[in-house]
Scaffold this motif. Structure first.
Motif, PDB file in Angstrom:
ATOM      1  N   ARG A 263     101.847  60.645  23.576  1.00  0.00           N
ATOM      2  CA  ARG A 263     102.240  59.856  22.177  1.00  0.00           C
ATOM      3  C   ARG A 263     101.385  58.679  22.390  1.00  0.00           C
ATOM      4  NH1 ARG A 263     107.539  59.076  23.291  1.00  0.00           N
ATOM      5  NH2 ARG A 263     108.051  61.221  23.881  1.00  0.00           N
ATOM      6  N   GLN A 264     101.076  57.800  23.314  1.00  0.00           N
ATOM      7  CA  GLN A 264     100.498  56.627  23.302  1.00  0.00           C
ATOM      8  C   GLN A 264      99.104  57.001  22.923  1.00  0.00           C
ATOM      9  OE1 GLN A 264     101.037  54.857  27.068  1.00  0.00           O
ATOM     10  NE2 GLN A 264     103.048  53.679  26.222  1.00  0.00           N
ATOM     11  N   GLY A 265      98.303  57.978  23.685  1.00  0.00           N
ATOM     12  CA  GLY A 265      96.896  58.507  23.347  1.00  0.00           C
ATOM     13  C   GLY A 265      96.788  58.973  21.966  1.00  0.00           C
ATOM     14  N   GLU A 266      97.590  59.845  21.599  1.00  0.00           N
ATOM     15  CA  GLU A 266      97.583  60.133  20.129  1.00  0.00           C
ATOM     16  C   GLU A 266      97.834  58.938  19.148  1.00  0.00           C
ATOM     17  OE1 GLU A 266      97.285  63.026  18.643  1.00  0.00           O
ATOM     18  OE2 GLU A 266      96.874  64.139  20.369  1.00  0.00           O
ATOM     19  N   GLU A 267      98.717  58.120  19.422  1.00  0.00           N
ATOM     20  CA  GLU A 267      98.855  56.660  18.460  1.00  0.00           C
ATOM     21  C   GLU A 267      97.439  56.064  18.663  1.00  0.00           C
ATOM     22  OE1 GLU A 267     100.435  53.911  16.059  1.00  0.00           O
ATOM     23  OE2 GLU A 267     100.946  56.069  16.487  1.00  0.00           O
ATOM     24  N   LYS A 268      96.825  55.741  19.833  1.00  0.00           N
ATOM     25  CA  LYS A 268      95.416  55.271  19.879  1.00  0.00           C
ATOM     26  C   LYS A 268      94.353  55.848  19.213  1.00  0.00           C
ATOM     27  CE  LYS A 268      96.053  52.955  24.574  1.00  0.00           C
ATOM     28  NZ  LYS A 268      95.311  52.897  25.706  1.00  0.00           N
ATOM     29  N   LEU A 269      94.415  57.032  19.331  1.00  0.00           N
ATOM     30  CA  LEU A 269      93.639  57.988  18.359  1.00  0.00           C
ATOM     31  C   LEU A 269      93.540  57.903  16.862  1.00  0.00           C
ATOM     32  CD1 LEU A 269      93.149  61.145  20.263  1.00  0.00           C
ATOM     33  CD2 LEU A 269      91.604  59.744  20.288  1.00  0.00           C
ATOM     34  N   ARG A 270      94.888  57.793  16.640  1.00  0.00           N
ATOM     35  CA  ARG A 270      95.333  57.530  15.092  1.00  0.00           C
ATOM     36  C   ARG A 270      94.662  55.994  14.616  1.00  0.00           C
ATOM     37  NH1 ARG A 270      99.246  55.859  11.398  1.00  0.00           N
ATOM     38  NH2 ARG A 270     100.512  55.023  13.367  1.00  0.00           N
ATOM     39  N   MET A 271      95.033  55.071  15.623  1.00  0.00           N
ATOM     40  CA  MET A 271      94.686  53.734  15.004  1.00  0.00           C
ATOM     41  C   MET A 271      93.213  53.458  15.189  1.00  0.00           C
ATOM     42  SD  MET A 271      97.429  52.418  14.246  1.00  0.00           S
ATOM     43  CE  MET A 271      96.906  50.732  14.303  1.00  0.00           C
ATOM     44  N   MET A 272      92.664  54.333  16.151  1.00  0.00           N
ATOM     45  CA  MET A 272      91.002  54.128  15.801  1.00  0.00           C
ATOM     46  C   MET A 272      90.448  54.849  14.642  1.00  0.00           C
ATOM     47  SD  MET A 272      89.988  54.986  20.114  1.00  0.00           S
ATOM     48  CE  MET A 272      88.472  55.368  19.731  1.00  0.00           C
ATOM     49  N   ARG A 273      91.113  55.942  14.365  1.00  0.00           N
ATOM     50  CA  ARG A 273      90.335  56.653  13.119  1.00  0.00           C
ATOM     51  C   ARG A 273      90.779  55.814  11.878  1.00  0.00           C
ATOM     52  NH1 ARG A 273      94.015  61.306  13.904  1.00  0.00           N
ATOM     53  NH2 ARG A 273      93.328  61.748  15.860  1.00  0.00           N
ATOM     54  N   ILE A 274      91.933  54.932  11.857  1.00  0.00           N
ATOM     55  CA  ILE A 274      92.283  54.282  10.794  1.00  0.00           C
ATOM     56  C   ILE A 274      91.598  53.071  10.737  1.00  0.00           C
ATOM     57  CG2 ILE A 274      94.048  52.540  10.056  1.00  0.00           C
ATOM     58  CD1 ILE A 274      96.158  54.220  10.852  1.00  0.00           C
ATOM     59  N   GLN A 275      90.897  52.457  11.929  1.00  0.00           N
ATOM     60  CA  GLN A 275      90.113  51.293  11.957  1.00  0.00           C
ATOM     61  C   GLN A 275      88.656  51.869  11.512  1.00  0.00           C
ATOM     62  OE1 GLN A 275      90.352  49.965  16.060  1.00  0.00           O
ATOM     63  NE2 GLN A 275      92.125  48.874  15.356  1.00  0.00           N
ATOM     64  N   GLU A 276      88.353  52.982  11.797  1.00  0.00           N
ATOM     65  CA  GLU A 276      86.897  53.733  11.438  1.00  0.00           C
ATOM     66  C   GLU A 276      86.916  53.761   9.920  1.00  0.00           C
ATOM     67  OE1 GLU A 276      86.464  56.985  13.824  1.00  0.00           O
ATOM     68  OE2 GLU A 276      85.888  56.123  15.837  1.00  0.00           O
ATOM     69  N   ASP A 277      88.236  54.262   9.637  1.00  0.00           N
ATOM     70  CA  ASP A 277      88.188  54.534   7.991  1.00  0.00           C
ATOM     71  C   ASP A 277      88.362  53.204   7.279  1.00  0.00           C
ATOM     72  OD1 ASP A 277      88.215  57.269   8.610  1.00  0.00           O
ATOM     73  OD2 ASP A 277      90.491  57.102   7.872  1.00  0.00           O
ATOM     74  N   GLU A 278      88.951  52.201   7.802  1.00  0.00           N
ATOM     75  CA  GLU A 278      88.736  50.777   7.119  1.00  0.00           C
ATOM     76  C   GLU A 278      87.551  50.289   7.293  1.00  0.00           C
ATOM     77  OE1 GLU A 278      91.445  48.350   9.310  1.00  0.00           O
ATOM     78  OE2 GLU A 278      93.145  49.229   8.137  1.00  0.00           O
ATOM     79  N   ALA A 279      86.748  50.425   8.444  1.00  0.00           N
ATOM     80  CA  ALA A 279      85.305  49.865   8.426  1.00  0.00           C
ATOM     81  C   ALA A 279      84.353  50.580   7.814  1.00  0.00           C
ATOM     82  CB  ALA A 279      84.832  50.187  10.079  1.00  0.00           C
ATOM     83  N   LEU A 280      84.565  51.997   7.444  1.00  0.00           N
ATOM     84  CA  LEU A 280      83.811  52.702   6.433  1.00  0.00           C
ATOM     85  C   LEU A 280      84.197  52.126   5.080  1.00  0.00           C
ATOM     86  CD1 LEU A 280      81.938  55.129   6.204  1.00  0.00           C
ATOM     87  CD2 LEU A 280      83.804  56.767   6.120  1.00  0.00           C
ATOM     88  N   VAL A 281      85.318  52.158   4.677  1.00  0.00           N
ATOM     89  CA  VAL A 281      85.797  51.486   3.457  1.00  0.00           C
ATOM     90  C   VAL A 281      84.998  50.275   3.137  1.00  0.00           C
ATOM     91  CG1 VAL A 281      87.554  50.991   1.856  1.00  0.00           C
ATOM     92  CG2 VAL A 281      87.861  52.915   3.140  1.00  0.00           C
ATOM     93  N   ASP A 282      85.201  49.443   3.937  1.00  0.00           N
ATOM     94  CA  ASP A 282      84.633  48.003   4.028  1.00  0.00           C
ATOM     95  C   ASP A 282      83.069  48.207   3.974  1.00  0.00           C
ATOM     96  OD1 ASP A 282      87.105  46.655   4.525  1.00  0.00           O
ATOM     97  OD2 ASP A 282      86.800  46.328   6.334  1.00  0.00           O
ATOM     98  N   GLU A 283      82.654  48.833   4.589  1.00  0.00           N
ATOM     99  CA  GLU A 283      81.135  49.358   4.273  1.00  0.00           C
ATOM    100  C   GLU A 283      80.550  49.669   3.145  1.00  0.00           C
ATOM    101  OE1 GLU A 283      79.526  51.492   7.522  1.00  0.00           O
ATOM    102  OE2 GLU A 283      80.203  50.183   8.966  1.00  0.00           O
ATOM    103  N   ARG A 284      81.393  50.639   2.421  1.00  0.00           N
ATOM    104  CA  ARG A 284      81.179  51.105   1.297  1.00  0.00           C
ATOM    105  C   ARG A 284      81.303  50.027   0.132  1.00  0.00           C
ATOM    106  NH1 ARG A 284      84.124  57.002   1.752  1.00  0.00           N
ATOM    107  NH2 ARG A 284      82.620  57.856   2.803  1.00  0.00           N
ATOM    108  N   TYR A 285      82.381  49.189   0.358  1.00  0.00           N
ATOM    109  CA  TYR A 285      82.708  48.294  -0.813  1.00  0.00           C
ATOM    110  C   TYR A 285      81.540  47.303  -0.725  1.00  0.00           C
ATOM    111  CZ  TYR A 285      84.842  44.122  -2.964  1.00  0.00           C
ATOM    112  OH  TYR A 285      85.279  43.484  -3.963  1.00  0.00           O
ATOM    113  N   ALA A 286      81.292  46.874   0.539  1.00  0.00           N
ATOM    114  CA  ALA A 286      79.943  45.813   0.720  1.00  0.00           C
ATOM    115  C   ALA A 286      78.642  46.370   0.131  1.00  0.00           C
ATOM    116  CB  ALA A 286      79.672  45.664   2.002  1.00  0.00           C
TER     117      ALA A 286
END
Length: 142
Positions: A47-70
């Motif tokens: 569960r912790q590993g899955e949560e870490k992966l999910r959080m990493m995906r969310i952070q990657e998505d946020e970074a991608l959205v930020d880059e697209r916005y910039a």
């Protein structure tokens, strides 16, 4: 006596058997508990590993959205700057065109004024010439 010995031996055997069965039961229970604990730890880790992966995906998505916005903001800023440059260029050219039109109209006015002056001189010269001819004709008649 033999009966007593057999009875004692039976009781001894049965107590050893019971003790052994009890020890085996306790061992099985201990192993089951350990296995349950290990599986619970594995589930928690999973569960912790899955949560870490999910959080990493969310952070990657946020970074991608930020880059697209910039990138979108940069494109919009460049468009605005280009539009402003174009507007200033038109304004400058418009100002130049106005100055050029004013200069042309001034030059045309000067040309017309000079032309008018030369016509006036010509007409004045013609009048003087006519007056001189009349004067000469009058002198001939006398």
């Amino acid at each position: 006596k033999h009966y007593e010995n057999v009875t004692k031996e039976l009781e001894f055997s049965s107590s050893v058997y019971r003790d052994q069965q009890q020890a085996l039961l306790l061992e099985r229970q201990r192993k089951r508990r350990e296995s349950t604990e290990k599986r619970a730890k594995l589930r928690v880790n999973h569960r912790q590993g899955e949560e870490k992966l999910r959080m990493m995906r969310i952070q990657e998505d946020e970074a991608l959205v930020d880059e697209r916005y910039a990138a979108s903001q940069a494109v919009n800023n460049v468009r605005k700057e280009n539009a402003e440059k174009k507007r200033r260029s038109y304004q400058f050219r418009s100002g130049d065109a106005k100055r050029i039109r004013d200069l042309h109209s001034k030059m045309e006015a000067e040309r017309l004024e000079n032309e008018h002056g030369s016509y006036q001189l010509k007409f004045a010269g013609d009048r003087d010439a006519d007056a001189y001819r009349r004067k000469l004709e009058e002198e001939r008649r006398k």
